[in-house]
Design a protein around this motif. Structure first.
Motif, PDB file in Angstrom:
ATOM      1  N   ASN A 101      43.455  52.927  40.442  1.00 27.69           N
ATOM      2  CA  ASN A 101      44.155  51.854  41.153  1.00 27.69           C
ATOM      3  C   ASN A 101      43.574  51.627  42.540  1.00 27.69           C
ATOM      4  OD1 ASN A 101      45.834  51.588  38.934  1.00 27.69           O
ATOM      5  ND2 ASN A 101      47.376  53.012  39.756  1.00 27.69           N
ATOM      6  N   GLN A 102      43.166  52.713  43.184  1.00 28.37           N
ATOM      7  CA  GLN A 102      42.570  52.588  44.519  1.00 28.37           C
ATOM      8  C   GLN A 102      41.246  51.836  44.450  1.00 28.37           C
ATOM      9  OE1 GLN A 102      42.005  56.372  46.398  1.00 28.37           O
ATOM     10  NE2 GLN A 102      41.272  55.485  48.317  1.00 28.37           N
ATOM     11  N   VAL A 103      40.473  52.089  43.404  1.00 29.95           N
ATOM     12  CA  VAL A 103      39.208  51.367  43.243  1.00 29.95           C
ATOM     13  C   VAL A 103      39.480  49.891  42.945  1.00 29.95           C
ATOM     14  CG1 VAL A 103      37.084  51.209  41.899  1.00 29.95           C
ATOM     15  CG2 VAL A 103      38.023  53.453  42.468  1.00 29.95           C
ATOM     16  N   MET A 104      40.511  49.651  42.154  1.00 28.41           N
ATOM     17  CA  MET A 104      40.851  48.264  41.818  1.00 28.41           C
ATOM     18  C   MET A 104      41.211  47.449  43.054  1.00 28.41           C
ATOM     19  SD  MET A 104      40.626  47.463  38.547  1.00 28.41           S
ATOM     20  CE  MET A 104      41.791  46.098  38.394  1.00 28.41           C
ATOM     21  N   GLU A 105      41.674  48.105  44.106  1.00 32.28           N
ATOM     22  CA  GLU A 105      42.085  47.404  45.324  1.00 32.28           C
ATOM     23  C   GLU A 105      40.908  47.032  46.212  1.00 32.28           C
ATOM     24  OE1 GLU A 105      44.840  49.967  47.199  1.00 32.28           O
ATOM     25  OE2 GLU A 105      46.398  49.734  45.652  1.00 32.28           O
ATOM     26  N   ALA A 106      39.707  47.397  45.812  1.00 31.60           N
ATOM     27  CA  ALA A 106      38.540  47.055  46.622  1.00 31.60           C
ATOM     28  C   ALA A 106      38.401  45.542  46.726  1.00 31.60           C
ATOM     29  CB  ALA A 106      37.289  47.668  46.009  1.00 31.60           C
ATOM     30  N   GLU A 107      37.969  45.085  47.882  1.00 30.70           N
ATOM     31  CA  GLU A 107      37.908  43.640  48.151  1.00 30.70           C
ATOM     32  C   GLU A 107      36.956  42.928  47.202  1.00 30.70           C
ATOM     33  OE1 GLU A 107      36.927  40.629  51.911  1.00 30.70           O
ATOM     34  OE2 GLU A 107      37.053  42.815  52.204  1.00 30.70           O
ATOM     35  N   PHE A 108      35.780  43.555  46.906  1.00 31.49           N
ATOM     36  CA  PHE A 108      34.817  42.867  46.051  1.00 31.49           C
ATOM     37  C   PHE A 108      35.249  42.865  44.586  1.00 31.49           C
ATOM     38  CE2 PHE A 108      33.595  47.256  45.644  1.00 31.49           C
ATOM     39  CZ  PHE A 108      33.060  47.393  44.386  1.00 31.49           C
ATOM     40  N   ILE A 109      36.300  43.663  44.242  1.00 30.38           N
ATOM     41  CA  ILE A 109      36.832  43.652  42.887  1.00 30.38           C
ATOM     42  C   ILE A 109      37.939  42.603  42.739  1.00 30.38           C
ATOM     43  CG2 ILE A 109      38.077  45.055  41.181  1.00 30.38           C
ATOM     44  CD1 ILE A 109      35.219  45.881  41.427  1.00 30.38           C
ATOM     45  N   GLN A 110      38.677  42.359  43.791  1.00 32.90           N
ATOM     46  CA  GLN A 110      39.850  41.490  43.720  1.00 32.90           C
ATOM     47  C   GLN A 110      39.521  40.067  43.274  1.00 32.90           C
ATOM     48  OE1 GLN A 110      43.181  42.231  44.080  1.00 32.90           O
ATOM     49  NE2 GLN A 110      42.372  44.343  43.980  1.00 32.90           N
ATOM     50  N   CYS A 111      38.315  39.610  43.564  1.00 28.76           N
ATOM     51  CA  CYS A 111      37.964  38.253  43.177  1.00 28.76           C
ATOM     52  C   CYS A 111      37.883  38.081  41.672  1.00 28.76           C
ATOM     53  CB  CYS A 111      36.650  37.833  43.831  1.00 28.76           C
ATOM     54  SG  CYS A 111      35.265  38.882  43.391  1.00 28.76           S
ATOM     55  N   TYR A 112      37.757  39.199  40.935  1.00 29.02           N
ATOM     56  CA  TYR A 112      37.711  39.118  39.479  1.00 29.02           C
ATOM     57  C   TYR A 112      39.062  39.431  38.846  1.00 29.02           C
ATOM     58  CZ  TYR A 112      32.648  39.360  40.255  1.00 29.02           C
ATOM     59  OH  TYR A 112      31.372  39.121  40.686  1.00 29.02           O
ATOM     60  N   VAL A 113      39.957  40.031  39.612  1.00 29.31           N
ATOM     61  CA  VAL A 113      41.227  40.507  39.062  1.00 29.31           C
ATOM     62  C   VAL A 113      42.139  39.353  38.673  1.00 29.31           C
ATOM     63  CG1 VAL A 113      43.330  41.790  39.605  1.00 29.31           C
ATOM     64  CG2 VAL A 113      41.075  42.713  40.243  1.00 29.31           C
ATOM     65  N   THR A 114      42.103  38.261  39.401  1.00 25.33           N
ATOM     66  CA  THR A 114      43.075  37.179  39.197  1.00 25.33           C
ATOM     67  C   THR A 114      43.032  36.596  37.796  1.00 25.33           C
ATOM     68  OG1 THR A 114      41.444  35.652  40.122  1.00 25.33           O
ATOM     69  CG2 THR A 114      43.084  36.577  41.646  1.00 25.33           C
ATOM     70  N   THR A 115      41.832  36.532  37.226  1.00 23.86           N
ATOM     71  CA  THR A 115      41.711  35.895  35.907  1.00 23.86           C
ATOM     72  C   THR A 115      41.366  36.884  34.797  1.00 23.86           C
ATOM     73  OG1 THR A 115      39.388  35.390  36.383  1.00 23.86           O
ATOM     74  CG2 THR A 115      41.035  33.688  36.925  1.00 23.86           C
ATOM     75  N   GLN A 116      40.712  37.977  35.137  1.00 22.39           N
ATOM     76  CA  GLN A 116      40.225  38.907  34.108  1.00 22.39           C
ATOM     77  C   GLN A 116      40.588  40.342  34.475  1.00 22.39           C
ATOM     78  OE1 GLN A 116      36.231  37.514  34.721  1.00 22.39           O
ATOM     79  NE2 GLN A 116      36.172  36.481  32.729  1.00 22.39           N
ATOM     80  N   GLU A 117      41.833  40.571  34.787  1.00 22.11           N
ATOM     81  CA  GLU A 117      42.258  41.890  35.279  1.00 22.11           C
ATOM     82  C   GLU A 117      42.012  42.988  34.250  1.00 22.11           C
ATOM     83  OE1 GLU A 117      46.167  44.100  37.224  1.00 22.11           O
ATOM     84  OE2 GLU A 117      46.239  41.972  36.661  1.00 22.11           O
ATOM     85  N   ALA A 118      42.323  42.758  32.985  1.00 21.04           N
ATOM     86  CA  ALA A 118      42.176  43.787  31.957  1.00 21.04           C
ATOM     87  C   ALA A 118      40.717  44.188  31.775  1.00 21.04           C
ATOM     88  CB  ALA A 118      42.759  43.306  30.629  1.00 21.04           C
ATOM     89  N   ASP A 119      39.851  43.191  31.729  1.00 18.41           N
ATOM     90  CA  ASP A 119      38.412  43.501  31.572  1.00 18.41           C
ATOM     91  C   ASP A 119      37.872  44.224  32.792  1.00 18.41           C
ATOM     92  OD1 ASP A 119      38.400  42.277  29.090  1.00 18.41           O
ATOM     93  OD2 ASP A 119      37.968  40.291  29.953  1.00 18.41           O
ATOM     94  N   VAL A 120      38.297  43.772  33.976  1.00 14.54           N
ATOM     95  CA  VAL A 120      37.836  44.431  35.208  1.00 14.54           C
ATOM     96  C   VAL A 120      38.305  45.881  35.244  1.00 14.54           C
ATOM     97  CG1 VAL A 120      38.025  44.452  37.724  1.00 14.54           C
ATOM     98  CG2 VAL A 120      37.725  42.290  36.509  1.00 14.54           C
ATOM     99  N   LYS A 121      39.555  46.137  34.891  1.00  9.84           N
ATOM    100  CA  LYS A 121      40.097  47.504  34.930  1.00  9.84           C
ATOM    101  C   LYS A 121      39.382  48.406  33.940  1.00  9.84           C
ATOM    102  CE  LYS A 121      44.404  50.054  35.238  1.00  9.84           C
ATOM    103  NZ  LYS A 121      45.872  49.976  35.279  1.00  9.84           N
ATOM    104  N   CYS A 122      38.989  47.841  32.798  1.00 14.51           N
ATOM    105  CA  CYS A 122      38.259  48.640  31.808  1.00 14.51           C
ATOM    106  C   CYS A 122      36.919  49.116  32.373  1.00 14.51           C
ATOM    107  CB  CYS A 122      38.044  47.803  30.546  1.00 14.51           C
ATOM    108  SG  CYS A 122      37.197  48.710  29.233  1.00 14.51           S
ATOM    109  N   VAL A 123      36.218  48.204  33.046  1.00 19.25           N
ATOM    110  CA  VAL A 123      34.931  48.566  33.653  1.00 19.25           C
ATOM    111  C   VAL A 123      35.145  49.552  34.799  1.00 19.25           C
ATOM    112  CG1 VAL A 123      32.931  47.683  34.909  1.00 19.25           C
ATOM    113  CG2 VAL A 123      33.868  46.388  32.984  1.00 19.25           C
ATOM    114  N   VAL A 124      36.131  49.267  35.660  1.00 21.13           N
ATOM    115  CA  VAL A 124      36.397  50.132  36.806  1.00 21.13           C
ATOM    116  C   VAL A 124      36.762  51.546  36.358  1.00 21.13           C
ATOM    117  CG1 VAL A 124      37.994  50.544  38.717  1.00 21.13           C
ATOM    118  CG2 VAL A 124      37.026  48.262  38.376  1.00 21.13           C
TER     119      VAL A 124
END
Length: 350
Positions: free
Chosen positions: A259-282
């Protein structure tokens, strides 16, 4: 005339003289003959005495030679007898010393066995306490407790950069964009994992500064479950990892780190539309970073500023007309280090 004129007296005197001379000659001849005969007899007697003396000398010499040989034989017999006696004494002395030595060794072994028997239980306890510490120290050549090794992590690290479809759902398709994103994600996830692991290790270290509420009993001090954690807190980085892992604090990646990694600023731009895919990679990158930090020594990585054949592999197109030192290059994958001394686990890609 004068001769005829000699007197009869003179003639008689002459005749007498001549007879006397003849008689003298005959007498001398007789004496000479006797001398020769006596000389011959003496010569014979001399020769006879010489032969006798020679024979006596020879007999005496033979007798002395025989006595000499008999004496030598007697001395040889005495010498052999003396040697045999000395050999018997020597063998007897050796046998006595061997018996004494065996008796002493037997006594020493009995005493040693008795002493070993007294300390066997203590040795077993000490072995239980030191086995884990020894194992961790022996694994300072790039290993950790469990089945994770540096080579496994390096292989997975390289595989992540080779998976072209990993970030396709994030609309990151080019090789360079994918490399930069993964490297930035690895750097951030690595820092988060390192911070979490070190915080757990610091919690264990802080217990050394807290006084005990009561003295430990002898049984508690000999209990490996109590003694080993306190011993481990005083060891180096690898032992701190062992203590934290033994307390089930580092067995698996905490969700809070993801969750802490997910809060990174350069990750947030992808979270809004593809949160599940981003979390899988993270999550995958963070889990790999967790393994890297847990190792002893931990794996580190960096984009070195200059190119070197020892640290980089070249990918993509290259101009054969220019020396590599004059070419511009982009970092596609960081260099992986197995130790702080610069042991390269995997070359970087440029």
């Amino acid at each position: 005339m004068r001769n005829s004129m000699l007197s009869w007296k003179t003639r008689i005197e002459i005749f007498k003289f001549l007879n006397s001379m003849e008689h003298t000659c005959i007498h001398d001849q007789h004496h000479y003959s006797q001398f020769n005969r006596k000389s011959t007899e003496l010569e014979k007697e001399k020769n006879s005495n010489y032969e006798e003396i020679k024979k006596q000398y020879k007999d005496k010499l033979t007798k002395l030679q025989r006595q000499k040989e008999e004496k030598i034989w007697e001395l040889q017999k005495q010498h052999d007898h003396t040697i045999q006696e000395l050999q018997k004494q020597h063998d007897h002395t050796i046998q006595e010393l061997q018996k004494q030595h065996k008796h002493e060794i037997k006594g020493m072994l009995l005493r040693q066995n008795a002493e070993n028997k007294q300390y066997q239980e203590e040795i077993q306890r000490l072995r239980k306490l030191t086995d884990q510490t020894r194992e961790m120290r022996m694994r300072s050549d790039c290993k950790r407790v469990g089945d994770i090794e540096h080579s496994d992590v390096a292989k997975e690290f390289s595989q992540v950069y080779k998976e072209r479809q990993l970030l396709s759902k994030l609309n990151i398709t080019t090789h360079l964009e994918r490399a930069k994103f993964l490297t930035e994600l690895f750097e951030y996830a690595y820092k988060c994992c390192s911070k979490e692991i070190m915080s757990k290790a610091i919690e264990e270290l802080e217990t050394l500064h807290t006084a005990p509420k009561r003295p430990f009993t002898k049984e508690e001090m000999e209990n490996p479950d109590i003694r080993f954690p306190w011993k481990g807190r005083q060891d180096a980085y690898s032992c701190l990892m062992s203590v934290a892992n033994a307390n089930h604090k580092l067995q698996s990646l905490p969700e809070c780190v993801v969750n802490q990694v997910m809060e990174a600023e350069f990750i947030q731009c992808y979270v809004t539309t593809q949160e599940a895919d981003v979390k899988c990679v993270v999550k995958r990158i963070t889990e790999l970073s967790w393994k890297m930090v847990l190792l002893s020594p931990p794996i580190t990585f960096d984009n070195l500023p200059t190119y070197s054949e020892e640290t980089h592999e070249i990918s993509g197109e290259k101009d054969e007309l220019l020396p590599l030192e004059q070419c511009e290059f982009e970092h596609m994958r960081p260099v992986l280090f197995y130790s702080p001394l610069g042991t390269i686990g995997q070359k970087g890609e440029a």
